[in-house]
Motif scaffolding. Structure first.
Motif, PDB file in Angstrom:
ATOM      1  N   GLY A  29      -0.160   3.962  -1.572  1.00 37.03           N
ATOM      2  CA  GLY A  29      -1.374   3.703  -1.530  1.00 37.03           C
ATOM      3  C   GLY A  29      -1.949   2.500  -2.267  1.00 37.03           C
ATOM      4  O   GLY A  29      -2.645   1.780  -1.841  1.00 37.03           O
ATOM      5  N   ARG A  30      -1.072   1.992  -3.329  1.00 37.34           N
ATOM      6  CA  ARG A  30      -1.453   0.730  -4.053  1.00 37.34           C
ATOM      7  C   ARG A  30      -0.816  -0.274  -3.158  1.00 37.34           C
ATOM      8  O   ARG A  30      -1.687  -1.088  -3.224  1.00 37.34           O
ATOM      9  CB  ARG A  30      -0.616   0.904  -5.327  1.00 37.34           C
ATOM     10  N   ASP A  31       0.203  -0.162  -2.457  1.00 36.87           N
ATOM     11  CA  ASP A  31       0.702  -1.260  -1.675  1.00 36.87           C
ATOM     12  C   ASP A  31      -0.398  -1.509  -0.712  1.00 36.87           C
ATOM     13  O   ASP A  31      -0.964  -2.635  -0.140  1.00 36.87           O
ATOM     14  CB  ASP A  31       1.941  -0.949  -1.028  1.00 36.87           C
ATOM     15  N   ALA A  32      -0.921  -0.378   0.152  1.00 34.40           N
ATOM     16  CA  ALA A  32      -1.922  -0.625   0.936  1.00 34.40           C
ATOM     17  C   ALA A  32      -3.337  -1.485   0.487  1.00 34.40           C
ATOM     18  O   ALA A  32      -3.865  -2.254   1.097  1.00 34.40           O
ATOM     19  CB  ALA A  32      -2.371   0.765   1.760  1.00 34.40           C
ATOM     20  N   ALA A  33      -3.630  -0.840  -0.756  1.00 34.71           N
ATOM     21  CA  ALA A  33      -4.972  -1.504  -1.285  1.00 34.71           C
ATOM     22  C   ALA A  33      -4.530  -3.122  -1.633  1.00 34.71           C
ATOM     23  O   ALA A  33      -5.357  -3.961  -1.283  1.00 34.71           O
ATOM     24  CB  ALA A  33      -5.239  -0.865  -2.650  1.00 34.71           C
ATOM     25  N   ARG A  34      -3.105  -3.285  -1.973  1.00 31.98           N
ATOM     26  CA  ARG A  34      -2.809  -4.703  -2.385  1.00 31.98           C
ATOM     27  C   ARG A  34      -2.806  -5.709  -0.919  1.00 31.98           C
ATOM     28  O   ARG A  34      -3.556  -6.596  -1.016  1.00 31.98           O
ATOM     29  CB  ARG A  34      -1.618  -4.682  -3.063  1.00 31.98           C
ATOM     30  N   ARG A  35      -2.512  -5.131   0.055  1.00 28.18           N
ATOM     31  CA  ARG A  35      -2.485  -5.650   1.257  1.00 28.18           C
ATOM     32  C   ARG A  35      -3.766  -6.098   1.781  1.00 28.18           C
ATOM     33  O   ARG A  35      -4.289  -6.922   2.279  1.00 28.18           O
ATOM     34  CB  ARG A  35      -1.746  -5.030   2.427  1.00 28.18           C
ATOM     35  N   ALA A  36      -4.682  -4.920   1.603  1.00 27.13           N
ATOM     36  CA  ALA A  36      -5.980  -5.032   2.026  1.00 27.13           C
ATOM     37  C   ALA A  36      -6.717  -6.335   1.232  1.00 27.13           C
ATOM     38  O   ALA A  36      -7.539  -7.067   1.639  1.00 27.13           O
ATOM     39  CB  ALA A  36      -6.839  -3.758   1.777  1.00 27.13           C
ATOM     40  N   ARG A  37      -6.603  -6.324   0.003  1.00 20.96           N
ATOM     41  CA  ARG A  37      -7.206  -7.220  -0.689  1.00 20.96           C
ATOM     42  C   ARG A  37      -6.727  -8.883  -0.446  1.00 20.96           C
ATOM     43  O   ARG A  37      -7.234  -9.641  -0.391  1.00 20.96           O
ATOM     44  CB  ARG A  37      -6.910  -7.032  -2.393  1.00 20.96           C
ATOM     45  N   GLN A  38      -5.224  -8.641  -0.373  1.00 18.59           N
ATOM     46  CA  GLN A  38      -4.809 -10.128   0.077  1.00 18.59           C
ATOM     47  C   GLN A  38      -5.462 -10.198   1.759  1.00 18.59           C
ATOM     48  O   GLN A  38      -5.838 -11.516   1.858  1.00 18.59           O
ATOM     49  CB  GLN A  38      -3.215  -9.940   0.410  1.00 18.59           C
ATOM     50  N   GLY A  39      -5.612  -9.633   2.410  1.00 13.79           N
ATOM     51  CA  GLY A  39      -6.258  -9.745   3.769  1.00 13.79           C
ATOM     52  C   GLY A  39      -7.694 -10.355   3.471  1.00 13.79           C
ATOM     53  O   GLY A  39      -8.011 -11.367   4.366  1.00 13.79           O
ATOM     54  N   MET A  40      -8.398  -9.693   2.658  1.00 12.97           N
ATOM     55  CA  MET A  40      -9.783 -10.032   2.508  1.00 12.97           C
ATOM     56  C   MET A  40      -9.757 -11.420   1.980  1.00 12.97           C
ATOM     57  O   MET A  40     -10.470 -12.548   2.237  1.00 12.97           O
ATOM     58  CB  MET A  40     -10.408  -9.278   1.374  1.00 12.97           C
TER      59      MET A  40
END
Length: 75
Positions: free
Chosen positions: A55-66
């Motif tokens: 879950g934390r990795d998914a949130a981190r990837r989403a922030r990087q994508g943004m």
């Protein structure tokens, strides 16, 4: 620089900061909701740790994508 340009520059800085904070908060809440929505089944600690990390990795990837999308939008 005239006063209007300075005010616009400061306003854009505040908007950018608040937007990024809001996005981070939204992604964190989404990750938390996904964790809470799962049924409470007896799991071993390793599986629970792995799920939290995903879950934390998914949130981190989403922030990087943004961030990448915002960077591309500047050009």
């Amino acid at each position: 620089m005239n006063a209007n340009q300075i005010i616009n520059m400061i306003f854009r800085m505040f908007v950018r900061k608040s937007l990024s904070r809001g996005m981070n908060k939204g992604f964190d809440m989404l990750a938390e909701r996904q964790r809470r929505g799962k049924p409470d089944a007896p799991r071993n600690p390793e599986a629970a740790q792995r799920t939290g990390k995903q879950g934390r990795d998914a949130a981190r990837r989403a922030r990087q994508g943004m961030r990448v999308i915002r960077r591309i939008g500047r050009f």
